[in-house]
Enzyme design. Structure first.
Site, short mmCIF file in Angstrom:
data_model
loop_
_atom_site.label_atom_id
_atom_site.label_comp_id
_atom_site.label_asym_id
_atom_site.label_seq_id
_atom_site.Cartn_x
_atom_site.Cartn_y
_atom_site.Cartn_z
N SER A 105 4.75 -43.00 15.28
CA SER A 105 5.49 -42.92 14.02
C SER A 105 6.14 -41.55 13.89
CB SER A 105 4.55 -43.24 12.86
OG SER A 105 5.27 -43.48 11.68
N GLU B 175 9.15 -54.52 12.72
CA GLU B 175 9.12 -53.20 12.09
C GLU B 175 10.48 -52.82 11.51
OE1 GLU B 175 7.03 -49.85 13.73
OE2 GLU B 175 6.46 -51.02 15.49
N HIS C 211 3.36 -51.90 12.49
CA HIS C 211 3.66 -50.51 12.84
C HIS C 211 2.43 -49.83 13.44
CE1 HIS C 211 5.78 -46.71 12.48
NE2 HIS C 211 4.81 -46.20 11.74
#
Length: 327
Positions: A159, A253, A283
């Protein structure tokens, strides 16, 4: 899609996504929720975990996790004859920590038989861009200074940490530093300008985030810095000369396009880039290891990449000019 991953998506849709529908971000609440809910796996036999938060540990502030025979509990020291991973955790640059990401770090380290340093970089809004980047670059350089060869290091992150890992490569390359053997990215956030098409097309399909939440999170980290600065949003950077990349993202996502565009740009620049889209995965689903099968398989693949790129670089470095690598 396993029933375990379906359950994880159901949980995220009920417990996490509603928070991302709110018009503002409550940083302290996000940190408190993460700290309370973070599951921490046990340190496996034969491995050691050391928290590095003292003044003498800087700039390697975080957690060191490695095999007992290749890491000293009293000193941060990785083996020079095996891969070493420098890991940057996710959390939008404003929450989470090495502790919250131990499931990924432990799973990757044990599979790759590689010591991992999980970096506790400074968080926004107390420390905005480029504080996290400065910390990641400093940590990498300290690893090199301790005697770890660049060709034995792999940068990794998920991320925001994935975007940070990639941005760190750009900054190191531009500064003339020796680059690591590769970079491993789980669902990386690479566009803080929030222009990806899947922010709209996957809005409502993503069990974890709403599309508009991404731009809100970016403001927490950026402050007045431009969102298209390549050290904040590496999708806008020149990717020439980077080491091999391995990127994973889920098909639903909202950040899928952040991975797709990086993969496209990397390949166009001649960078060796593997990009996998996993159907219906949330995610950063490797966070759910060892509980969902897809997380375990993803970490298996990631560990194979770590071993492959470090073996290739170390083998090539050991040969005289003109010799052919047999790796």
């Amino acid at each position: 899609m396993s029933w375990q991953s379906a359950l994880a998506c159901w949980f995220l849709r009920r417990q996490f996504r509603p928070e991302t529908l709110k018009p503002t971000i409550n940083v302290e609440k996000a940190r408190a929720l993460t700290a309370r809910r973070a599951w921490s796996p046990r340190v496996p036999k034969g491995w050691v975990l050391r928290e590095c938060n003292g003044p003498n540990d800087m700039p390697l502030r975080g957690e060191w996790f490695g095999p007992v025979h290749s890491a000293q509990a009293s000193n941060i020291h990785a083996s020079t004859d095996r891969p070493t991973v420098l890991y940057c955790h996710g959390g939008g640059y404003y929450f989470c920590s090495p502790r919250s990401h131990r499931s990924i770090v432990f799973g990757l380290a044990t599979r790759a038989d590689a010591p991992v340093f999980s970096l506790d970089y400074r968080l926004a809004p107390e420390h905005r861009f480029p504080a996290a980047l400065d910390d990641a670059c400093a940590a990498y350089r300290r690893l090199i200074a301790t005697g770890i060869a660049a060709e034995s290091i792999v940068m990794a992150g998920d991320s925001a940490g994935g975007g940070l890992a990639l941005a760190t490569l750009l900054a190191l390359r531009d500064a003339g530093d020796p680059l690591p053997s590769g970079c491993l990215l789980f669902s990386p956030w690479t566009d803080l300008a929030a222009t990806g098409a899947t922010l709209r097309t996957n809005d409502g399909r993503d069990p974890m985030f709403s599309g508009p939440a991404i731009a809100l999170a970016a403001k927490v980290y950026l402050g007045d810095a431009p969102a298209t600065h390549p050290y904040a949003s590496p999708v806008y950077g020149d990717l020439n000369g980077l080491p091999p990349l391995y990127i994973m993202a889920g098909s639903t996502e909202v950040l899928l396009d952040d991975s797709q565009r990086v993969a496209d740009k990397a390949r166009a620049a001649g960078v060796d880039c593997e990009f996998e889209v996993w159907e219906n995965m949330p995610h950063v689903w490797p966070m759910f290891a060892p509980f969902i099968p897809e997380a375990n398989r993803a970490l298996d693949n990631a560990a194979a990449f770590v071993r492959r790129v470090t073996s290739a670089r170390s083998g090539a470095a050991a040969q005289p000019p003109g010799a052919m690598s047999m790796v």
